[in-house]
Design a protein around this motif. Sequence first.
Motif, short mmCIF file in Angstrom:
data_model
loop_
_atom_site.label_atom_id
_atom_site.label_comp_id
_atom_site.label_asym_id
_atom_site.label_seq_id
_atom_site.Cartn_x
_atom_site.Cartn_y
_atom_site.Cartn_z
N VAL A 1 49.72 32.02 44.01
CA VAL A 1 48.18 32.02 43.84
C VAL A 1 47.89 33.10 42.90
O VAL A 1 47.98 34.20 43.25
N SER A 2 47.15 32.63 41.66
CA SER A 2 47.03 33.85 40.89
C SER A 2 45.84 33.47 40.02
O SER A 2 45.64 32.27 39.56
N GLN A 3 44.94 34.28 39.77
CA GLN A 3 43.95 34.38 38.48
C GLN A 3 44.06 34.20 37.16
O GLN A 3 43.48 33.98 36.27
N ILE B 1 40.94 39.14 48.03
CA ILE B 1 42.21 38.68 48.32
C ILE B 1 42.20 37.65 49.57
O ILE B 1 43.12 36.41 49.61
N SER B 2 41.10 37.25 50.19
CA SER B 2 40.93 36.52 51.05
C SER B 2 40.91 34.98 50.47
O SER B 2 41.24 33.96 51.14
N GLU B 3 40.29 34.87 49.23
CA GLU B 3 40.39 33.68 48.53
C GLU B 3 41.53 33.20 48.14
O GLU B 3 41.77 31.87 48.37
N SER B 4 42.44 34.05 47.95
CA SER B 4 44.04 33.81 47.57
C SER B 4 44.61 33.22 48.74
O SER B 4 45.38 32.05 48.74
N ILE B 5 44.35 33.89 49.87
CA ILE B 5 45.01 33.32 51.20
C ILE B 5 44.21 31.91 51.47
O ILE B 5 45.35 31.10 51.78
N LYS B 6 43.11 31.86 51.47
CA LYS B 6 42.53 30.43 51.82
C LYS B 6 43.23 29.32 50.86
O LYS B 6 43.37 28.32 51.22
N LEU B 7 43.15 29.70 49.48
CA LEU B 7 43.84 28.54 48.45
C LEU B 7 45.33 28.40 48.89
O LEU B 7 45.54 27.27 48.91
N GLY B 8 45.90 29.22 49.30
CA GLY B 8 47.25 28.98 49.55
C GLY B 8 47.49 28.15 50.87
O GLY B 8 48.47 27.28 50.77
N VAL B 9 46.75 28.59 51.72
CA VAL B 9 46.88 27.88 53.11
C VAL B 9 46.27 26.44 52.96
O VAL B 9 46.75 25.18 53.30
N PHE C 1 51.83 26.03 42.03
CA PHE C 1 51.15 27.36 41.14
C PHE C 1 49.63 27.01 41.21
O PHE C 1 49.31 25.90 40.82
N ILE C 2 48.94 27.85 41.97
CA ILE C 2 47.63 27.65 42.16
C ILE C 2 46.60 28.66 41.36
O ILE C 2 46.92 29.81 41.53
N LYS C 3 45.56 28.30 40.64
CA LYS C 3 44.82 29.21 39.91
C LYS C 3 43.63 29.64 40.80
O LYS C 3 42.78 28.55 41.56
N ASN C 4 43.37 30.82 41.09
CA ASN C 4 42.26 31.30 41.60
C ASN C 4 41.18 31.45 40.69
O ASN C 4 41.26 32.49 39.85
N ASN C 5 40.22 30.70 40.91
CA ASN C 5 38.89 30.91 39.85
C ASN C 5 37.96 31.77 40.48
O ASN C 5 37.09 32.04 39.77
N ASN C 6 38.21 32.32 41.72
CA ASN C 6 36.86 32.96 42.23
C ASN C 6 37.78 34.20 42.67
O ASN C 6 37.61 34.76 43.96
N PRO C 7 38.45 35.09 41.83
CA PRO C 7 39.17 36.42 42.10
C PRO C 7 38.16 37.44 42.83
O PRO C 7 38.56 38.34 43.71
N GLN C 8 36.85 37.13 42.22
CA GLN C 8 35.94 38.36 42.81
C GLN C 8 35.54 38.37 44.18
O GLN C 8 34.96 39.15 44.82
N ARG C 9 36.00 37.29 45.05
CA ARG C 9 35.93 37.32 46.45
C ARG C 9 36.69 37.80 47.45
O ARG C 9 36.72 38.05 48.27
N LEU D 1 50.51 36.19 46.78
CA LEU D 1 49.20 36.66 46.36
C LEU D 1 49.37 37.50 45.06
O LEU D 1 49.90 38.57 45.30
N ALA D 2 48.64 37.01 44.03
CA ALA D 2 48.54 37.54 42.81
C ALA D 2 47.53 37.54 41.97
O ALA D 2 47.42 37.17 40.86
N SER D 3 46.25 37.82 42.69
CA SER D 3 45.28 37.65 41.89
C SER D 3 44.20 38.99 41.52
O SER D 3 43.07 38.84 41.32
N GLY D 4 44.84 40.07 42.13
CA GLY D 4 44.10 41.40 42.23
C GLY D 4 43.64 41.75 40.54
O GLY D 4 44.18 41.40 39.58
N PHE D 5 42.80 42.76 40.51
CA PHE D 5 42.27 43.01 39.36
C PHE D 5 42.73 44.25 38.81
O PHE D 5 42.55 44.64 37.46
N SER D 6 43.61 44.90 39.43
CA SER D 6 44.40 46.12 38.98
C SER D 6 43.35 47.05 38.55
O SER D 6 43.82 47.89 37.57
#
Length: 203
Positions: free
Chosen positions: A49-51, A81-89, A71-79, A8-13
């Motif tokens: 998974v990353s934005q 960490i759950s969004e990255s989890i769901k995309l990966g699964v 390699f999966i693009k997360n287009n909704n990172p504002q949702r 999981l690599a989509s955080g806003f830091s």
Amino acid sequence: MKITAIILASGFSKRFKGNKLLALYEEKPLIMHVIDKVIRQDFYEVIIVSQYDEILSLVSSARSIKGIIKFIKNNNPQRGISESIKLGVKVSQPCDAYMFFVGDAPLIGGETIENMIGMYKTLEAKETAILCPVYEGERGNPVIFAKTYKEELMGLSGDEGGKQLIARHKERVIGYEIDHHKELFDIDTQLDFNQLLQMNQID
């Protein structure tokens, strides 16, 4: 047994004031310390998974032992960490379990990852197990969830991620005792990163 790794690599830091996953630690970006350890293991698939296009580009040349990496693009990172989890699964092939990694915890040991996989495979209750590393009662990442939790993982929301499932199924959580608290250390702020620079990497 087929275990899929999801990084999981989509955080806003936000607290770091910059993309912490690209901060250089021991001459390479923070995220690569996690990825390099994961791809050495015999995972069925490795999913990142990353934005951030910079991260997806950076890791595009990575190859796992089995050569199956997505390699999966997360287009909704504002949702959260759950969004990255769901995309990966969602993009994963049918497997027996998912092992979730966070990109900002570079000190997790390769031996710990290998031992957790080995321990999970020998569990009598692996069909319902949740396995996570523990140091003196403190839990951390990575966490292995049996495939029975797939629908619950897909139903997560917000920024709590797998903690929701762990709280919901406390009786099924199994701890893998690690030798040093540094393996659970994650980076949220510049102060954390400065502390990391003073540590010796565990592997």
